[in-house]
Design an enzyme around this catalytic site. Structure first.
Site, short mmCIF file in Angstrom:
data_model
loop_
_atom_site.label_atom_id
_atom_site.label_comp_id
_atom_site.label_asym_id
_atom_site.label_seq_id
_atom_site.Cartn_x
_atom_site.Cartn_y
_atom_site.Cartn_z
CE1 TYR A 48 -4.17 -2.24 4.70
CE2 TYR A 48 -3.43 0.01 4.29
CZ TYR A 48 -3.82 -1.23 3.82
OH TYR A 48 -3.87 -1.46 2.47
CB SER A 84 -0.90 0.01 1.24
OG SER A 84 -1.54 1.27 1.38
#
Length: 249
Positions: free
Chosen positions: A144, A131
């Site tokens: 995350y 990501s």
């Protein structure tokens, strides 16, 4: 069979499902895995398995079955991942460990087991989906972002170790993408919120210069490129697909 075999985790929806379609189009046999299947993919060249990336026995069972009954795995794509928005103060130890168990340890489990077999054949290609949050701090995304950063650096280290075996390992880091995971952030909106496209200074977040979010197939195209022979001299690299949201960093 003369077709190459790719194993894809998190293949049931979103980027993983789009990646299944891309590799099918390119003539691969696809081993599509997910923890739970709601709608299995119907195609003569797709084999759907339930596989939990946090359970090493589950992975070993599926991988051994594939290699015995179908053929050797040429490409691994790790698209499995989970996402939650939580402030650090709100994050419990259980939530932290759950996110890391899938996004980081899950990548370790799958890559370790499959590349062990690739080493014996001295060939293979691995791509993980990370990501752009792994490179830029984000409010309410500490667990995350940290889990994705850990997975990205792990893959670069793995790539270095496996280079002598002719195994390439690379990373695709999407930004905002039109998936269920992304739409969870829209607070029920049906269209992309203005703050996603134009930025949110209150939360120290830039917008997207291309003024659009990605479609899953665009991420799948990037994954396929890095996995393919067209990227035969590329390893340890991270390809960010975010419309310029992280300004090329």
């Amino acid at each position: 069979m003369d077709k190459k075999i790719v194993l894809i985790t998190g293949a049931g929806k979103g980027i993983g499902k789009a990646t299944v379609k891309k590799f099918l189009k390119e003539g691969f046999i696809v081993i599509a895995t997910d923890k739970v299947w709601e709608n299995k993919i119907e195609n003569n060249f797709v084999y759907c398995y339930e596989m939990d990336v946090t359970d090493r026995n589950s992975i070993k069972y599926v991988v051994n079955k594939i290699e015995k009954e179908i053929g050797s795995i040429d490409v691994l794509v790790n698209a499995a991942g989970i996402f939650e928005t939580l402030s650090v103060g709100q994050t419990s130890v259980v939530q932290w460990e759950n996110i890391f168990s899938v996004n980081s340890t899950g990548v370790f489990n799958v890559t370790q087991i499959i590349t062990d077999k690739m080493q014996k054949r001295k060939k293979g290609s691995v791509v993980i989906v990370s990501s752009n949050a792994s490179k830029f701090p984000r409010k309410y995304m500490a667990a995350y972002a940290a889990s994705k950063a850990a997975a990205s650096m792990y893959i670069k280290c793995l790539a270095l170790e496996l280079s002598e075996y002719n195994i390439r390992c690379n990373i695709v880091s999407p930004g905002s993408t039109n998936t269920d995971m992304q739409r969870k952030l829209w607070n029920g909106a049906e269209i992309v919120p203005k703050a996603v496209l134009e930025g949110d200074l209150k939360n120290y977040r830039l917008g997207i210069p291309l003024r659009k979010i990605a479609e899953p197939n665009e991420i799948a195209d990037a994954i396929y490129f890095l996995a393919s022979d067209a990227a035969g001299h590329i390893t340890m690299e991270e390809l960010t697909v975010d419309g310029g949201a992280t300004m090329g960093v």
